[in-house]
Design an enzyme around this catalytic site. Structure first.
Site, PDB file in Angstrom:
ATOM      1  N   GLU A  86      -3.153  -1.689   5.080  1.00 46.65           N
ATOM      2  CA  GLU A  86      -2.279  -1.333   6.152  1.00 46.65           C
ATOM      3  C   GLU A  86      -2.251  -2.328   7.204  1.00 46.65           C
ATOM      4  O   GLU A  86      -1.252  -2.876   7.936  1.00 46.65           O
ATOM      5  CB  GLU A  86      -2.078  -0.248   6.535  1.00 46.65           C
ATOM      6  CG  GLU A  86      -2.140   1.090   5.609  1.00 46.65           C
ATOM      7  CD  GLU A  86      -0.789   0.793   4.898  1.00 46.65           C
ATOM      8  OE1 GLU A  86       0.262   0.331   5.272  1.00 46.65           O
ATOM      9  OE2 GLU A  86      -0.647   1.516   3.623  1.00 46.65           O
ATOM     10  N   GLU A 146       3.969  -6.736   0.156  1.00 48.74           N
ATOM     11  CA  GLU A 146       2.650  -6.224  -0.566  1.00 48.74           C
ATOM     12  C   GLU A 146       2.054  -7.289  -0.965  1.00 48.74           C
ATOM     13  O   GLU A 146       0.607  -7.219  -1.077  1.00 48.74           O
ATOM     14  CB  GLU A 146       3.345  -5.397  -1.715  1.00 48.74           C
ATOM     15  CG  GLU A 146       3.676  -3.941  -1.152  1.00 48.74           C
ATOM     16  CD  GLU A 146       3.035  -2.988  -0.649  1.00 48.74           C
ATOM     17  OE1 GLU A 146       1.712  -2.962  -0.965  1.00 48.74           O
ATOM     18  OE2 GLU A 146       3.571  -2.395   0.168  1.00 48.74           O
TER      19      GLU A 146
HETATM   20 ZN    ZN Z   1       1.404  -1.463   1.164  1.00 55.65          ZN
END
Ligand code: ZN
Length: 502
Positions: free
Chosen positions: A268, A297
């Site tokens: 994160e 991502e």
């Molecule tokens: Zn993620």
């Protein structure tokens, strides 16, 4: 020329206004997923839907559409970043031109109710509590797809395109087939290997207070700016960029699984580093959300997997782990720590999976989503299908819905997200190889010096993330076409060494 400038001023003012509502929605959503009490959730969701619709009305007004379409037609008169803004607005317009404010509100209500149902269903481990909402989400997704002017070969293509602009099911089939071809035999060799990896210490109790202190340390270490961001806890960790000076990270602490938080925080934190370090001009020109999900991502998984799970970084982190948790892991060597953290073990929960079996969790979801969207598979048959696929790919079967089909929050708000995790792994493998031509990454990790890595990311990866579609973006950074090869070679090398495979 003057007309174009007038249209630009109107569009910018409207976007500014819409952004105020959206900002409030993000804060409410953050609250909803962190400290909002269960009985307050439904009302919270309704307020969120109301505010989101206010923003929607602004950017769907006939005046706004007239002006932004005018800008799009006259984009050659605009400076480059305003051109990108005009293109993004035009894309949005095409995507939602047939969605009325009333239908938009209905969508928000369905998603908000569905989230609440998912929370309750997961808690009770009872799929029947979520199934009716899930069906509504599927139907609304199909309805949204059918309302598009643009026609796709398959309904699921529309969702792929939404999350990873320019990609199709055909691209993903090719990508996942290459993954299967390499990873199925690799996993077989690993499970047959007689290498013993010590993992007993991973489930030792680590007091939450110590884990919390470690989270702050890790975020600082990788370059997270605490004056422009914060961390708290949630059921299903996520990061939200509320604004250019406010990136919110969340995590989940498990007393008996300290590496869960370790890698969640770095994952994160990676998302947040992009939010905190993307070009300020991207905010000025309202293109700060243009980055694709796969690209986002790729960044979080770059920090989590490629950096934090590496041998070099563990050699740096090992003494810190001893310092923070000393008495708990005193009998664990540095090598055992590295091996334990990277041990391959087919397991049921995606977010707790090792780097190798992780891809199978995504393949399963990808195949499920194609069945749900393209084949309209019956909603009540999904748990059985899910379990069959876990048995097929990982040789294990969930005993409860909670550790099976109910584990992820994603389907409460639509389909198509999961594949971005796997695509992200392939992007970051490509740009790490490029970075290594210019930086001694292993050396930097072994002394815990993230600053040069962060700078490289800012200059090469973040700078163009909002400005180019995924395929052009990765080619711009690496000079090469998108390929799974770098990612698969990395996995084969890493795990062959770890498991002494021939
Ligand atoms: Zn993620």
């Amino acid at each position: 020329m003057i007309e174009t400038q007038k249209a630009l001023a109107f569009v910018r003012n409207s976007l500014q206004e819409a952004e105020q509502y959206q900002h409030a929605c993000h804060v409410l959503n953050y609250d909803l997923e962190t400290i909002c009490p269960p009985k307050g959730m439904e009302e919270q969701g309704e307020v969120n839907a109301f505010l989101s619709n206010q923003a929607f009305k602004i950017v769907k007004s006939s005046r706004f559409i007239k002006e932004e379409e005018y800008l799009y037609e006259h984009r050659n008169e605009l400076e480059p970043l305003d051109q990108l803004m005009a293109q993004a607005l035009h894309r949005d317009y095409l995507r939602s031109k047939n969605i009325t404010p009333a239908f938009n509100k209905k969508i928000s209500l369905i998603f908000n109710k569905s989230f609440v149902d998912w929370v309750n269903a997961k808690q009770a481990s009872d799929y029947s509590l979520f199934a009716p909402s899930l069906k509504k989400v599927r139907d609304v997704d199909l309805k949204i797809i059918s309302l598009r002017d643009q026609k796709y070969a398959l309904p699921y293509d529309a969702l792929v395109d939404e999350y990873e602009r320019g990609m199709t099911c055909a691209d993903l089939d090719k990508f996942f087939n290459a993954c299967k071809e390499t990873l199925i035999p690799l996993l077989k060799k690993i499970t047959a290997s007689d290498k013993k990896i010590r993992t007993d210490f991973l489930s030792r109790k680590v007091p939450l207070e110590r884990q919390k202190a470690f989270s702050d340390y890790l975020l600082k270490l990788i370059g997270f700016d605490f004056t422009r961001g914060a961390i708290t806890t949630t059921e299903h960790p996520f990061t939200d960029g509320l604004g250019r000076n406010d990136a919110r990270v969340t995590t989940h602490y498990y007393e008996n699984n300290f590496i869960s938080n370790l890698f969640t925080v770095i994952h994160e934190g990676g998302h947040a580093l992009f939010e905190q370090n993307q070009p300020g001009e991207d905010y000025d020109h309202f293109i700060h959300d243009n980055i694709s999900y796969g690209m986002h991502e790729s960044i979080s998984r770059f920090y989590e997997n490629r950096l934090a799970r590496s041998r070099s970084f563990i050699s740096f982190l090992y003494p810190k782990i001893q310092e923070f948790f000393g008495d708990i892991f005193a009998d664990v060597s540095e090598e055992e720590m590295y091996e334990g953290i990277n041990a391959v073990e087919p397991s049921l929960i995606r977010t707790e999976a090792d780097e190798l079996t992780y891809t199978f969790h995504i393949i399963i979801r990808y195949e499920m989503e194609k069945l749900i969207i393209n084949e309209k598979a019956p909603i009540n048959k999904l748990p059985k299908l899910w379990n069959q696929k876990y048995e097929e790919y990982l040789g294990i079967k969930p005993k409860t819905a909670k550790e099976g089909i109910l584990q992820d929050v994603h389907w409460s708000s639509g389909f198509g997200y999961f594949t971005t995790y796997a695509i992200g792994n392939a992007y970051n493998a490509m740009y790490l190889n490029k970075m290594k031509e210019e930086l001694d990454v292993e050396k930097l990790l072994s002394i815990g010096n993230f600053a040069p890595i962060d700078s490289w990311m800012k200059e090469h990866v973040f700078a163009t993330a909002n400005r180019l579609p995924p395929k052009e973006w990765i080619k711009g950074i690496t000079g090469r076409e998108f390929t799974p090869d770098d990612f698969l070679t990395y996995l084969v090398d890493k795990y062959s060494a770890l498991y002494n495979l021939k």
